[in-house]
Write a protein that holds these residues in place. Structure first.
Motif, PDB file in Angstrom:
ATOM      1  N   GLY A 178       6.946   6.537   5.835  1.00 19.83           N
ATOM      2  CA  GLY A 178       7.542   7.355   4.793  1.00 19.83           C
ATOM      3  C   GLY A 178       6.838   7.287   3.458  1.00 19.83           C
ATOM      4  N   HIS A 179       5.742   6.547   3.360  1.00 15.77           N
ATOM      5  CA  HIS A 179       5.000   6.463   2.106  1.00 15.77           C
ATOM      6  C   HIS A 179       3.549   6.092   2.410  1.00 15.77           C
ATOM      7  CE1 HIS A 179       6.176   2.274   2.923  1.00 15.77           C
ATOM      8  NE2 HIS A 179       5.057   1.952   2.314  1.00 15.77           N
ATOM      9  N   CYS A 180       2.681   6.266   1.434  1.00 17.82           N
ATOM     10  CA  CYS A 180       1.283   5.843   1.569  1.00 17.82           C
ATOM     11  C   CYS A 180       0.766   5.455   0.183  1.00 17.82           C
ATOM     12  CB  CYS A 180       0.429   6.943   2.197  1.00 17.82           C
ATOM     13  SG  CYS A 180       0.318   8.462   1.215  1.00 17.82           S
ATOM     14  N   PHE A 181      -0.436   4.856   0.125  1.00 15.65           N
ATOM     15  CA  PHE A 181      -1.038   4.387  -1.124  1.00 15.65           C
ATOM     16  C   PHE A 181      -2.457   4.952  -1.223  1.00 15.65           C
ATOM     17  CE2 PHE A 181       1.874   1.093   0.425  1.00 15.65           C
ATOM     18  CZ  PHE A 181       2.772   1.018  -0.631  1.00 15.65           C
ATOM     19  N   PRO A 182      -2.601   6.191  -1.700  1.00 15.99           N
ATOM     20  CA  PRO A 182      -3.916   6.847  -1.705  1.00 15.99           C
ATOM     21  C   PRO A 182      -4.979   6.107  -2.523  1.00 15.99           C
ATOM     22  CG  PRO A 182      -2.146   8.432  -2.095  1.00 15.99           C
ATOM     23  CD  PRO A 182      -1.537   7.084  -2.182  1.00 15.99           C
ATOM     24  N   ASP A 183      -4.553   5.286  -3.493  1.00 14.35           N
ATOM     25  CA  ASP A 183      -5.534   4.593  -4.345  1.00 14.35           C
ATOM     26  C   ASP A 183      -5.917   3.216  -3.805  1.00 14.35           C
ATOM     27  OD1 ASP A 183      -5.441   6.734  -6.110  1.00 14.35           O
ATOM     28  OD2 ASP A 183      -3.746   5.869  -7.219  1.00 14.35           O
ATOM     29  N   ARG A 184      -5.342   2.851  -2.670  1.00 13.61           N
ATOM     30  CA  ARG A 184      -5.571   1.504  -2.140  1.00 13.61           C
ATOM     31  C   ARG A 184      -6.688   1.527  -1.102  1.00 13.61           C
ATOM     32  NH1 ARG A 184      -0.302  -2.056  -0.573  1.00 13.61           N
ATOM     33  NH2 ARG A 184      -1.353  -4.002  -0.056  1.00 13.61           N
ATOM     34  N   GLU A 185      -7.473   0.449  -1.026  1.00 15.01           N
ATOM     35  CA  GLU A 185      -8.578   0.390  -0.074  1.00 15.01           C
ATOM     36  C   GLU A 185      -8.053   0.252   1.356  1.00 15.01           C
ATOM     37  OE1 GLU A 185     -11.052  -2.837  -1.642  1.00 15.01           O
ATOM     38  OE2 GLU A 185     -12.557  -1.295  -2.115  1.00 15.01           O
ATOM     39  N   VAL A 186      -8.735   0.910   2.289  1.00 19.65           N
ATOM     40  CA  VAL A 186      -8.371   0.879   3.702  1.00 19.65           C
ATOM     41  C   VAL A 186      -9.349  -0.036   4.445  1.00 19.65           C
ATOM     42  CG1 VAL A 186      -8.127   2.254   5.810  1.00 19.65           C
ATOM     43  CG2 VAL A 186      -7.405   3.205   3.603  1.00 19.65           C
ATOM     44  N   GLU A 187      -8.803  -0.865   5.318  1.00 22.40           N
ATOM     45  CA  GLU A 187      -9.622  -1.787   6.097  1.00 22.40           C
ATOM     46  C   GLU A 187      -9.625  -1.364   7.562  1.00 22.40           C
ATOM     47  OE1 GLU A 187     -10.073  -6.621   6.869  1.00 22.40           O
ATOM     48  OE2 GLU A 187      -8.182  -5.795   6.146  1.00 22.40           O
ATOM     49  N   ILE A 188     -10.811  -1.299   8.160  1.00 22.20           N
ATOM     50  CA  ILE A 188     -10.943  -1.029   9.595  1.00 22.20           C
ATOM     51  C   ILE A 188     -10.955  -2.377  10.314  1.00 22.20           C
ATOM     52  CG2 ILE A 188     -12.292   0.076  11.400  1.00 22.20           C
ATOM     53  CD1 ILE A 188     -11.113   1.937   9.253  1.00 22.20           C
ATOM     54  N   HIS A 211      -4.041   7.652   5.669  1.00 22.70           N
ATOM     55  CA  HIS A 211      -2.962   7.865   4.701  1.00 22.70           C
ATOM     56  C   HIS A 211      -1.847   8.716   5.325  1.00 22.70           C
ATOM     57  CE1 HIS A 211      -5.154   5.883   1.614  1.00 22.70           C
ATOM     58  NE2 HIS A 211      -6.003   6.868   1.353  1.00 22.70           N
ATOM     59  N   LYS A 212      -2.238   9.777   6.030  1.00 20.87           N
ATOM     60  CA  LYS A 212      -1.245  10.651   6.665  1.00 20.87           C
ATOM     61  C   LYS A 212      -0.472   9.903   7.754  1.00 20.87           C
ATOM     62  CE  LYS A 212      -3.861  14.915   5.847  1.00 20.87           C
ATOM     63  NZ  LYS A 212      -4.646  16.009   6.494  1.00 20.87           N
ATOM     64  N   ALA A 213      -1.176   9.093   8.544  1.00 19.23           N
ATOM     65  CA  ALA A 213      -0.506   8.343   9.612  1.00 19.23           C
ATOM     66  C   ALA A 213       0.458   7.317   9.032  1.00 19.23           C
ATOM     67  CB  ALA A 213      -1.548   7.648  10.494  1.00 19.23           C
ATOM     68  N   HIS A 214       0.071   6.668   7.955  1.00 19.21           N
ATOM     69  CA  HIS A 214       0.932   5.665   7.314  1.00 19.21           C
ATOM     70  C   HIS A 214       2.192   6.319   6.761  1.00 19.21           C
ATOM     71  CE1 HIS A 214       2.223   2.415   4.623  1.00 19.21           C
ATOM     72  NE2 HIS A 214       1.432   1.607   5.331  1.00 19.21           N
ATOM     73  N   LYS A 215       2.032   7.494   6.156  1.00 20.46           N
ATOM     74  CA  LYS A 215       3.201   8.180   5.608  1.00 20.46           C
ATOM     75  C   LYS A 215       4.131   8.649   6.720  1.00 20.46           C
ATOM     76  CE  LYS A 215       4.631  11.524   2.163  1.00 20.46           C
ATOM     77  NZ  LYS A 215       4.207  12.439   1.076  1.00 20.46           N
ATOM     78  N   ALA A 216       3.553   9.133   7.826  1.00 23.12           N
ATOM     79  CA  ALA A 216       4.381   9.577   8.951  1.00 23.12           C
ATOM     80  C   ALA A 216       5.144   8.413   9.564  1.00 23.12           C
ATOM     81  CB  ALA A 216       3.499  10.246  10.004  1.00 23.12           C
TER      82      ALA A 216
END
Length: 665
Positions: A560-570, A552-557
């Motif tokens: 400029g935004h992130c989606f904390p409630d969204r599932e992350v895929e590896i 989430h932090k890397a996506h925002k950096a």
């Protein structure tokens, strides 16, 4: 004792490190056989009384040139039935959106050498259609008749289940018409999803591997027995020649990568962390932005062909000292991307070149002086350049000097656009960076380019003309492996990835130990490619126990935004193993304020950027002491390059003998 060797399109550069003492040598490249110049350069050191080097670290463009010139091996592609046209169809991207008749690069492997066999897996790796052994036999009959030199194998979803590819390889080896090193499997070269990119990358590997292998064997045959050969990766690390034979495509952009390593290291050493490197050689200009660290990417192209390997983020344009000047039918002046190369080279070299180049323009303006070019060992034919520019000026209704200045301005504009793409185009303000300029021609153009972008400072290293070779000496041994995961991030996925990391760590550790690295010198870092579910592309981030928060932090950096409630895929697991090598240790010298008068060797008349006459102060670089201050317009001569300091620019020399140039309106 180690030697770094960088072979460019025009010159071959060598830097010898003996207990921190650097000795440099520069000689014309040998385009027909690049290894000849390398071995001649090593022989030069031997005649000077130096012992045989322990390591020869080499940055090569052999793989790149084989692709650009279509001079690789005769290669076949074998893939899943129904997918033999994968290289031709590609992604259906349009390289020029508004072209009515777009020109697409031809596939690396022609249609008649693409074959298919019945077999099929699903997206989980389950076998839907077993490998048809009888059909394989028929394909092998065709391969034998085709007289191929290399084979690329890319089956659907083989990154999950590679057994079909391995079985096909075993069948080829049973026939005996190819050896093991002549067969490239996509499950080995790029075990990741995206079929077209995987097919393209394994095809590139198979296409260049025989060429690179023959080249490396030629070099090793000419090296002393006590010397080992290492090759620069595109990601800024080096690897053994043996590994380079199996991962040849990883050498595709090795030369420019070494320049970024060297340029960024020297800038950091001088106290500057936010750096843009400018490497201008005889054929091309390579620029890279380092906002406190080197930036890597996993996707690139060579001549329009997708290549998925980890590499330093570098922008390359066809603007070098040998770039050819021409007029279009409407009378417009153009510079590059074609180059005169080393043979015949620029007109002033006297090698038979008839096309005007950027080097000819600099020579006619007096910015390249025959008395100091390559230490005065290479004569320049200024009369021939004068005649050529007189003819060009007449066609443009300009004097020869005005035409020369026009060539320089266009070249600087081309470089400026490349710098804008890596800085402003990616959200960085170039006014907050230091421009580190090197290559034989970089210091000639750096100040004027920096002024166009309001970059406040230019750093010219002590040996700018051979900095890529120096960067080779600063590079660690790096090996990276990847493995597809393709799972939503859960506690179970995290545990699975941890197990895979531990399994792969030992293999990476043993590989670097075989390459001569001590146990305590090896560092292994796990990384993952992650994305939000439904996204098309990934971010590479360090593997941590709190992987979701890290993403989430890397996506925002990045965005400029992130989606904390969204599932992350590896998507992929990556393991980067680094073997730290001993590097040249250069201590700064004491700085004493002086006016560089002891290095002043004369003055001469010339033209500055606007075409106004000016008197240039001439300095000899090796006589300038730390603490020196002087102002432009000035020329600083040295064996491997010349630095042009325009009016309103001031220079100071630090304890490392770097020239720090700043614009003072």
């Amino acid at each position: 004792m180690d030697v770094g060797v960088d072979i460019g399109g025009t010159f071959t550069d060598l830097v010898l490190n003996q207990n921190g003492q650097l000795t440099i040598h520069k000689l014309p490249s040998s385009p027909q056989d690049p290894s000849q110049a390398l071995l001649q350069g090593l022989s030069h050191f031997h005649t000077k009384g130096f012992p045989s080097p322990k390591r020869v670290i080499h940055g090569s463009t052999v793989a790149t040139n084989a692709i650009l010139e279509r001079k690789g091996a005769r290669t076949a592609l074998i893939t899943t039935q129904g997918f033999k046209d994968i290289l031709s169809i590609g992604r259906q991207d349009r390289p020029d959106l508004y072209a009515l008749h777009p020109h697409l690069p031809p596939p690396l492997i022609p249609e008649q050498l693409c074959f298919e066999v019945p077999e099929r897996l699903n997206h989980r790796g389950d076998i839907l259609t077993p490998l048809d052994e009888d059909a394989v036999g028929g394909v092998l009959d065709q391969l034998e008749k085709a007289d191929i030199e290399s084979a690329a194998v890319c089956f659907l979803y083989s990154y999950i289940h590679p057994e079909h590819e391995r079985r096909l390889k075993a069948r080829i080896l049973e026939r005996g018409f190819l050896k093991e090193w002549q067969i490239s499997l996509s499950s080995d070269v790029l075990p990741e999803f995206r079929e077209y990119e995987r097919a393209s990358t394994v095809s590139l590997e198979a296409y260049v591997r025989p060429v690179v292998s023959a080249y490396l064997e030629n070099i090793q045959a000419g090296l002393p027995e006590a010397s080992s050969l290492q090759i620069m990766n595109s990601d800024g690390g080096v690897m053994s020649a043996e590994r380079a034979r199996k991962q040849s495509i990883h050498t595709a952009l090795s030369g420019p990568a070494a320049g970024v390593i060297g340029g960024f290291h020297i800038a950091q050493q001088a106290g500057f962390d936010r750096v843009i490197t400018l490497d201008m050689g005889g054929t091309s200009t390579d620029v890279s932005l380092c906002p406190g660290e080197r930036v890597h990417r996993t996707e690139s192209e060579i001549d329009g062909l997708p290549l998925r390997i980890r590499m330093i983020d570098i922008e390359t344009i066809g603007a070098g000292g040998g770039s050819i000047v021409r007029l279009d039918p409407a009378g417009g002046l153009h510079v590059g991307p074609q180059s005169a190369g080393a043979d015949p080279g620029p007109i002033v070299y006297g090698g038979g070149g008839e096309n005007i180049t950027v080097t000819d323009a600099n020579a006619l303006l007096g910015r390249i002086d025959p008395a100091f070019f390559l230490g005065g060992d290479m004569p320049l034919h200024l009369d021939k350049a004068q005649k050529a520019f007189t003819s060009l000026g007449e066609r443009m209704d300009l004097t020869p000097q005005q035409a020369s200045l026009g060539v320089i301005r266009i070249t600087n504009a081309n470089i400026e656009r490349a710098l804008r793409r890596v800085s402003i185009g990616r959200g960085y303000d170039p006014r907050h960076f230091t421009l580190t300029a090197f290559g034989g021609a970089g210091p000639l153009h750096a100040c004027e380019v920096a002024q166009r972008l309001e970059i406040p400072r230019v750093l010219i290293p002590l040996h700018p003309g051979v900095l890529c070779a120096y960067g080779l000496l600063m590079s660690d041994v790096i090996m990276e492996t990847s493995h597809a995961v393709m799972s939503i991030l859960t506690g179970q996925t995290l545990a699975q990835v941890k197990r895979q990391i531990e399994e792969r760590k030992q293999s990476a550790f043993e590989q670097l130990r075989r390459e001569g690295l001590a146990k305590e010198a090896i560092q292994i870092t796990p990384l993952v490619d992650a994305r939000y579910q439904g996204q098309s592309f990934e971010l590479t981030i360090p593997f941590t126990d709190d992987l979701e928060s890290t993403f989430h932090k890397a996506h925002k950096a990045q965005y400029g935004h992130c989606f904390p409630d969204r599932e992350v895929e590896i998507v992929n697991l990556r393991l980067q193993a680094v073997g730290m090598i001993s590097k040249p240790i250069i201590d700064p010298e004491p700085v004493q304020q002086n006016d560089a008068s002891t290095a002043l060797i004369g003055k001469k008349k010339g033209l500055v950027g606007g075409g106004s006459p000016a008197t240039f102060s001439l300095y000899k670089r090796e006589l300038i002491q730390p603490g020196a201050h002087f102002s432009g317009p000035a020329l600083v001569f040295q064996m491997d390059s010349t630095t042009y300091l325009p009016p309103h620019w001031k220079a100071q020399v630090d304890g490392y003998h770097n020239l720090i140039l700043e614009h003072k309106p």
